[in-house]
Motif scaffolding. Structure first.
Motif: not given
Length: 106
Positions: A24-48
């Protein structure tokens, strides 16, 4: 006899829970890194930009806005500042006229 079985059961259960906790800790870390990638300004601009590319109405509005900003920039700032010689002034006025005609067509 019961205590040995109970102790063994408890130890097995503890090991099982520790393994579950690690996964569960590993899954949480993976989910946290994915959330960080989605909240990255570059990713937000790219998706927009990808969304803008798929909707034609938005694409037209953005294109018109870019043309307006470019025409304003060319008309106000560098055209008259750069073109100070007579031939260059004439070229600057031609460029300004072409840009304004393109702007008025839209």
């Amino acid at each position: 006899m019961k205590t040995i079985n109970q102790e063994q059961f408890l130890l097995e259960r503890i090991v099982s829970l520790e393994i579950q906790q690690r996964t569960q800790s590993q899954q949480l870390k993976i989910q946290f890194h994915e959330s960080l990638q989605l909240l990255n300004p570059f990713s937000i601009i790219k998706s927009s930009l990808i969304e803008i590319d798929t909707v034609p109405e938005i694409k037209n509005v953005v294109l018109k806005g870019m043309v307006n900003l470019t025409s304003y920039y060319l008309a106000k700032n560098p055209v008259y500042g750069i073109f100070q010689r007579p031939i260059n002034r004439l070229l600057g006025k031609v460029i300004t006229t072409v840009v304004n005609k393109f702007k008025s067509k839209e």
